[in-house]
Design a protein around this motif. Sequence first.
Motif, PDB file in Angstrom:
ATOM      1  N   VAL A  36       1.022  -1.361  -0.133  1.00  0.00           N
ATOM      2  CA  VAL A  36      -0.001  -0.078  -0.209  1.00  0.00           C
ATOM      3  C   VAL A  36       0.953   1.158  -0.143  1.00  0.00           C
ATOM      4  O   VAL A  36       1.812   1.359   0.707  1.00  0.00           O
ATOM      5  N   THR A  37       0.818   2.274  -0.916  1.00  0.00           N
ATOM      6  CA  THR A  37       1.234   3.409  -1.028  1.00  0.00           C
ATOM      7  C   THR A  37       0.537   4.319  -1.460  1.00  0.00           C
ATOM      8  O   THR A  37      -0.109   4.570  -2.538  1.00  0.00           O
ATOM      9  N   ASN A  38       0.355   5.363  -0.573  1.00  0.00           N
ATOM     10  CA  ASN A  38      -0.526   6.644  -0.984  1.00  0.00           C
ATOM     11  C   ASN A  38      -1.965   6.254  -1.104  1.00  0.00           C
ATOM     12  O   ASN A  38      -2.675   6.769  -2.167  1.00  0.00           O
ATOM     13  N   GLY A  39      -2.672   5.194  -0.440  1.00  0.00           N
ATOM     14  CA  GLY A  39      -3.967   4.757  -0.671  1.00  0.00           C
ATOM     15  C   GLY A  39      -4.151   4.053  -2.122  1.00  0.00           C
ATOM     16  O   GLY A  39      -5.316   3.700  -2.525  1.00  0.00           O
ATOM     17  N   GLU A  40      -3.144   3.599  -2.716  1.00  0.00           N
ATOM     18  CA  GLU A  40      -3.222   2.595  -3.913  1.00  0.00           C
ATOM     19  C   GLU A  40      -2.727   1.291  -3.394  1.00  0.00           C
ATOM     20  O   GLU A  40      -1.626   1.183  -2.787  1.00  0.00           O
ATOM     21  N   ALA A  41      -3.368   0.240  -3.312  1.00  0.00           N
ATOM     22  CA  ALA A  41      -3.006  -1.218  -3.016  1.00  0.00           C
ATOM     23  C   ALA A  41      -2.449  -1.776  -4.267  1.00  0.00           C
ATOM     24  O   ALA A  41      -3.087  -1.940  -5.281  1.00  0.00           O
ATOM     25  N   CYS A  42      -1.366  -2.410  -4.349  1.00  0.00           N
ATOM     26  CA  CYS A  42      -0.954  -3.213  -5.376  1.00  0.00           C
ATOM     27  C   CYS A  42      -0.678  -4.885  -4.830  1.00  0.00           C
ATOM     28  O   CYS A  42      -0.227  -4.869  -3.633  1.00  0.00           O
ATOM     29  N   ILE A  43      -1.619  -5.657  -5.544  1.00  0.00           N
ATOM     30  CA  ILE A  43      -1.568  -6.919  -4.910  1.00  0.00           C
ATOM     31  C   ILE A  43      -1.202  -7.792  -6.047  1.00  0.00           C
ATOM     32  O   ILE A  43      -1.552  -7.851  -7.074  1.00  0.00           O
ATOM     33  N   THR A  44      -0.093  -8.673  -5.651  1.00  0.00           N
ATOM     34  CA  THR A  44       0.535  -9.723  -6.501  1.00  0.00           C
ATOM     35  C   THR A  44      -0.162 -11.054  -6.094  1.00  0.00           C
ATOM     36  O   THR A  44      -0.297 -11.456  -4.879  1.00  0.00           O
ATOM     37  N   MET A  45      -0.803 -11.808  -7.004  1.00  0.00           N
ATOM     38  CA  MET A  45      -1.380 -13.053  -6.725  1.00  0.00           C
ATOM     39  C   MET A  45      -1.038 -13.934  -7.813  1.00  0.00           C
ATOM     40  O   MET A  45      -0.477 -13.534  -8.782  1.00  0.00           O
ATOM     41  N   LEU A  58     -11.074 -14.393 -10.538  1.00  0.00           N
ATOM     42  CA  LEU A  58     -10.203 -14.245  -9.308  1.00  0.00           C
ATOM     43  C   LEU A  58      -9.630 -12.688  -9.003  1.00  0.00           C
ATOM     44  O   LEU A  58      -9.878 -12.099  -8.059  1.00  0.00           O
ATOM     45  N   LYS A  59      -9.159 -12.270 -10.253  1.00  0.00           N
ATOM     46  CA  LYS A  59      -8.739 -11.079 -10.204  1.00  0.00           C
ATOM     47  C   LYS A  59      -9.539  -9.828 -10.115  1.00  0.00           C
ATOM     48  O   LYS A  59      -9.232  -9.094  -9.457  1.00  0.00           O
ATOM     49  N   GLU A  60     -10.540  -9.946 -10.763  1.00  0.00           N
ATOM     50  CA  GLU A  60     -11.633  -9.035 -10.481  1.00  0.00           C
ATOM     51  C   GLU A  60     -12.299  -9.145  -9.235  1.00  0.00           C
ATOM     52  O   GLU A  60     -12.661  -8.079  -8.745  1.00  0.00           O
ATOM     53  N   GLY A  61     -12.362 -10.365  -8.557  1.00  0.00           N
ATOM     54  CA  GLY A  61     -12.897 -10.358  -7.057  1.00  0.00           C
ATOM     55  C   GLY A  61     -11.839  -9.939  -6.136  1.00  0.00           C
ATOM     56  O   GLY A  61     -12.222  -9.054  -5.097  1.00  0.00           O
ATOM     57  N   VAL A  62     -10.647  -9.888  -6.597  1.00  0.00           N
ATOM     58  CA  VAL A  62      -9.586  -9.458  -5.577  1.00  0.00           C
ATOM     59  C   VAL A  62      -9.700  -7.847  -5.687  1.00  0.00           C
ATOM     60  O   VAL A  62      -9.754  -6.948  -4.654  1.00  0.00           O
ATOM     61  N   ALA A  63      -9.713  -7.272  -6.819  1.00  0.00           N
ATOM     62  CA  ALA A  63      -9.976  -5.776  -7.009  1.00  0.00           C
ATOM     63  C   ALA A  63     -11.112  -5.077  -6.116  1.00  0.00           C
ATOM     64  O   ALA A  63     -11.134  -4.080  -5.620  1.00  0.00           O
ATOM     65  N   ARG A  64     -12.302  -5.955  -6.547  1.00  0.00           N
ATOM     66  CA  ARG A  64     -13.416  -5.246  -5.787  1.00  0.00           C
ATOM     67  C   ARG A  64     -13.414  -5.469  -4.318  1.00  0.00           C
ATOM     68  O   ARG A  64     -13.643  -4.561  -3.726  1.00  0.00           O
ATOM     69  N   ALA A  65     -12.786  -6.765  -3.637  1.00  0.00           N
ATOM     70  CA  ALA A  65     -12.560  -7.026  -2.293  1.00  0.00           C
ATOM     71  C   ALA A  65     -11.792  -6.059  -1.366  1.00  0.00           C
ATOM     72  O   ALA A  65     -11.910  -5.716  -0.594  1.00  0.00           O
ATOM     73  N   ALA A  66     -10.593  -5.737  -2.271  1.00  0.00           N
ATOM     74  CA  ALA A  66      -9.678  -5.125  -1.779  1.00  0.00           C
ATOM     75  C   ALA A  66      -9.898  -3.393  -1.413  1.00  0.00           C
ATOM     76  O   ALA A  66      -9.123  -2.760  -0.797  1.00  0.00           O
ATOM     77  N   THR A  67     -11.089  -3.104  -1.826  1.00  0.00           N
ATOM     78  CA  THR A  67     -11.230  -1.813  -1.893  1.00  0.00           C
ATOM     79  C   THR A  67     -11.864  -1.272  -0.478  1.00  0.00           C
ATOM     80  O   THR A  67     -13.084  -1.200  -0.099  1.00  0.00           O
ATOM     81  N   VAL A  68     -11.088  -1.438   0.588  1.00  0.00           N
ATOM     82  CA  VAL A  68     -11.462  -1.338   2.239  1.00  0.00           C
ATOM     83  C   VAL A  68     -11.282   0.289   2.211  1.00  0.00           C
ATOM     84  O   VAL A  68     -10.533   0.926   1.706  1.00  0.00           O
ATOM     85  N   PRO A  69     -11.864   0.770   3.424  1.00  0.00           N
ATOM     86  CA  PRO A  69     -11.657   2.379   3.761  1.00  0.00           C
ATOM     87  C   PRO A  69     -10.005   2.333   3.848  1.00  0.00           C
ATOM     88  O   PRO A  69      -9.321   1.895   4.453  1.00  0.00           O
ATOM     89  N   GLY A  70      -9.558   3.613   3.268  1.00  0.00           N
ATOM     90  CA  GLY A  70      -8.309   4.065   3.422  1.00  0.00           C
ATOM     91  C   GLY A  70      -7.838   3.595   1.969  1.00  0.00           C
ATOM     92  O   GLY A  70      -6.528   4.089   1.710  1.00  0.00           O
ATOM     93  N   ILE A  71      -8.486   2.946   1.126  1.00  0.00           N
ATOM     94  CA  ILE A  71      -7.609   2.533  -0.447  1.00  0.00           C
ATOM     95  C   ILE A  71      -8.608   3.337  -1.554  1.00  0.00           C
ATOM     96  O   ILE A  71      -9.937   2.865  -1.348  1.00  0.00           O
ATOM     97  N   ARG A  72      -7.947   3.817  -2.145  1.00  0.00           N
ATOM     98  CA  ARG A  72      -8.513   4.713  -3.207  1.00  0.00           C
ATOM     99  C   ARG A  72      -8.504   3.981  -4.446  1.00  0.00           C
ATOM    100  O   ARG A  72      -9.523   4.100  -5.340  1.00  0.00           O
ATOM    101  N   SER A  73      -7.286   3.014  -5.157  1.00  0.00           N
ATOM    102  CA  SER A  73      -7.534   2.091  -6.145  1.00  0.00           C
ATOM    103  C   SER A  73      -6.543   0.910  -5.635  1.00  0.00           C
ATOM    104  O   SER A  73      -5.835   0.791  -4.727  1.00  0.00           O
ATOM    105  N   VAL A  74      -6.980  -0.046  -6.552  1.00  0.00           N
ATOM    106  CA  VAL A  74      -6.340  -1.310  -6.593  1.00  0.00           C
ATOM    107  C   VAL A  74      -5.866  -1.627  -7.868  1.00  0.00           C
ATOM    108  O   VAL A  74      -6.445  -1.641  -8.771  1.00  0.00           O
ATOM    109  N   ASN A  75      -4.660  -2.075  -7.818  1.00  0.00           N
ATOM    110  CA  ASN A  75      -4.010  -2.905  -8.901  1.00  0.00           C
ATOM    111  C   ASN A  75      -3.633  -4.214  -8.779  1.00  0.00           C
ATOM    112  O   ASN A  75      -2.852  -4.566  -7.618  1.00  0.00           O
ATOM    113  N   VAL A  76      -4.176  -5.185  -9.404  1.00  0.00           N
ATOM    114  CA  VAL A  76      -3.854  -6.700  -9.159  1.00  0.00           C
ATOM    115  C   VAL A  76      -3.051  -7.086 -10.186  1.00  0.00           C
ATOM    116  O   VAL A  76      -3.225  -6.713 -11.611  1.00  0.00           O
ATOM    117  N   VAL A  77      -1.941  -7.517  -9.912  1.00  0.00           N
ATOM    118  CA  VAL A  77      -0.892  -8.158 -10.909  1.00  0.00           C
ATOM    119  C   VAL A  77      -0.916  -9.783 -10.746  1.00  0.00           C
ATOM    120  O   VAL A  77      -0.698 -10.254  -9.544  1.00  0.00           O
TER     121      VAL A  77
END
Length: 103
Positions: A36-45, A58-77
């Motif tokens: 997590v950097t500056n409100g952006e989550a980068c998830i490697t899976m 799975l990738k789409e599910g991760v992008a949706r689920a990872a949007t928790v309070p404090g996270i503005r954007s999610v990048n799934v790799v």
Amino acid sequence: MTEHLTDRIRDALRVVIDPELGFNIVDLGFVYDIAVTNGEACITMTATTRGCPAAVFLKEGVARAATVPGIRSVNVVMTFEPPWTPAMMTNEARTELGFANSN
């Protein structure tokens, strides 16, 4: 703060269930890294195999689920290095799925 967000994201990802194995992706060992950097989550899976038909789901599910309070954007790799093995699962998942002796 970042560690707290990472823990919240990891917990949130437990709702993403692999449709073939019927277990959540965290306990299956599919989540390699959460940064997590500056409100952006980068998830490697990963997924079970390079040609896994559920990878996009799975990738789409991760992008949706990872949007928790404090996270503005999610990048799934999605990566396949290192390749996933049953040894990456939690003990509970291995036992439940019949891989209790996998190393």
